[in-house]
Design a protein around this motif. Structure first.
Motif, PDB file in Angstrom:
ATOM      1  N   ARG A   2      -0.861   9.656  -4.397  1.00 41.98           N
ATOM      2  CA  ARG A   2       0.523   9.294  -4.717  1.00 41.98           C
ATOM      3  C   ARG A   2       0.996   9.890  -6.041  1.00 41.98           C
ATOM      4  NH1 ARG A   2       2.301   3.668  -2.167  1.00 41.98           N
ATOM      5  NH2 ARG A   2       0.828   3.510  -0.441  1.00 41.98           N
ATOM      6  N   ALA A  28       9.155   2.235  -3.734  1.00 43.54           N
ATOM      7  CA  ALA A  28       7.877   1.730  -3.215  1.00 43.54           C
ATOM      8  C   ALA A  28       7.823   1.828  -1.696  1.00 43.54           C
ATOM      9  CB  ALA A  28       7.668   0.286  -3.660  1.00 43.54           C
ATOM     10  N   ALA A  29       8.943   1.549  -1.038  1.00 44.15           N
ATOM     11  CA  ALA A  29       8.985   1.630   0.424  1.00 44.15           C
ATOM     12  C   ALA A  29       8.816   3.068   0.886  1.00 44.15           C
ATOM     13  CB  ALA A  29      10.304   1.056   0.941  1.00 44.15           C
ATOM     14  N   GLU A  31       7.274   5.448  -0.705  1.00 46.33           N
ATOM     15  CA  GLU A  31       5.874   5.809  -0.949  1.00 46.33           C
ATOM     16  C   GLU A  31       4.976   5.293   0.168  1.00 46.33           C
ATOM     17  OE1 GLU A  31       4.141   4.864  -4.658  1.00 46.33           O
ATOM     18  OE2 GLU A  31       5.824   5.630  -5.845  1.00 46.33           O
ATOM     19  N   ASP A  32       5.167   4.028   0.547  1.00 45.70           N
ATOM     20  CA  ASP A  32       4.315   3.428   1.580  1.00 45.70           C
ATOM     21  C   ASP A  32       4.481   4.138   2.917  1.00 45.70           C
ATOM     22  OD1 ASP A  32       3.371   1.599  -0.231  1.00 45.70           O
ATOM     23  OD2 ASP A  32       4.684  -0.028   0.402  1.00 45.70           O
ATOM     24  N   ALA A  35       2.832   7.572   2.586  1.00 49.02           N
ATOM     25  CA  ALA A  35       1.378   7.423   2.478  1.00 49.02           C
ATOM     26  C   ALA A  35       0.773   7.112   3.839  1.00 49.02           C
ATOM     27  CB  ALA A  35       1.036   6.315   1.479  1.00 49.02           C
ATOM     28  N   ASP A  36       1.473   6.287   4.628  1.00 52.29           N
ATOM     29  CA  ASP A  36       0.995   5.963   5.971  1.00 52.29           C
ATOM     30  C   ASP A  36       0.968   7.209   6.849  1.00 52.29           C
ATOM     31  OD1 ASP A  36       0.332   3.851   8.008  1.00 52.29           O
ATOM     32  OD2 ASP A  36       2.127   4.686   8.937  1.00 52.29           O
ATOM     33  N   TRP A 122       2.175  -2.014  12.015  1.00 47.60           N
ATOM     34  CA  TRP A 122       3.562  -2.338  11.693  1.00 47.60           C
ATOM     35  C   TRP A 122       3.974  -3.662  12.311  1.00 47.60           C
ATOM     36  CZ3 TRP A 122       5.270  -0.343   7.597  1.00 47.60           C
ATOM     37  CH2 TRP A 122       4.888   0.957   7.213  1.00 47.60           C
ATOM     38  N   ILE A 125       2.645  -6.094   9.692  1.00 52.03           N
ATOM     39  CA  ILE A 125       3.473  -6.001   8.491  1.00 52.03           C
ATOM     40  C   ILE A 125       4.842  -6.612   8.746  1.00 52.03           C
ATOM     41  CG2 ILE A 125       4.684  -4.383   6.965  1.00 52.03           C
ATOM     42  CD1 ILE A 125       2.238  -2.557   7.160  1.00 52.03           C
TER      43      ILE A 125
END
Length: 206
Positions: A2, A28-29, A31-32, A35-36, A122, A125
């Motif tokens: 990251r 942050a969203a 990035e997530d 990253a996924d 998901w 989550i």
């Protein structure tokens, strides 16, 4: 991963594309989400995540991804707009809060779902997100409870109704389908699912 410049640049590209579609995606969203995608690509290619960031990150269709995210956000807004607020008794509110807390606990007990494929991850989550949002909104509503002819009542906003309904519906489906478990046998799972389904009837239905 990251912290790599390529990754940070892609995060900003995704956020810019989302803004072009009217969606303000939090850093942050973004990035997530990226990253996924990187983790999935690394797993599929059999390489390290750093290799994906360095070599394959540019192959992600950021514009299409942003469009999908904006479409999902719009669908959620429509669902909330179509929902109705509800005045629910203090007893009913307590039952729903307990069921939402059980939904959160259920996901935590089945945390391995977060390490599986996209759909399972998901789904888990989504339940966590909906349940936590629902609990937060109900907590705020409890501060504004009022006396009703048959006792104290709580005004649930349309948003809190949607979050609670989604979290409980998905938890019931996963418990009854055997995907999730509290770890004390099928009879207990079925009992919790039945109680949650009963509590769901307290909320306005679609």
């Amino acid at each position: 991963m990251r912290k790599r410049a390529e990754f940070r640049q892609m995060v900003e590209r995704l956020r810019d594309e989302c803004r072009a579609h009217g969606l303000d995606l939090a850093p942050a969203a973004a990035e997530d989400i990226l990253a996924d995608l990187v983790q999935n690509m690394a797993s599929g290619l059999g390489v390290r995540e750093e290799t994906v960031v360095r070599t394959y990150l540019g192959s992600i269709d950021v514009a299409a991804l942003a469009e999908d995210l904006a479409r999902a956000d719009e669908a959620q807004k429509r669902e909330i707009a179509d929902a109705s607020p509800a005045v629910i008794s203090l007893e009913g509110t307590g039952r729903l809060v307990a069921s939402l807390a059980q939904a959160v606990r259920c996901v935590s007990l089945n945390h391995e779902q977060l390490m599986r494929g996209d759909s399972d991850k998901w789904d888990a989550i989504g339940v966590l997100d909906d349940a936590s949002n629902g609990l937060t909104l109900v907590g705020e509503a409890l501060e504004k409870h009022h006396a009703a002819p048959h006792g104290v009542a709580v005004l649930w906003s349309d948003e809190s109704v949607v979050h609670a309904r989604r979290a409980l519906t998905r938890t019931v489906e996963n418990l009854r389908g055997g995907a999730w478990s509290f770890g004390f046998g099928a009879e207990m799972d079925a009992g919790v699912a039945t109680r949650m389904a009963t509590d769901l009837q307290i909320l306005p239905q679609d």
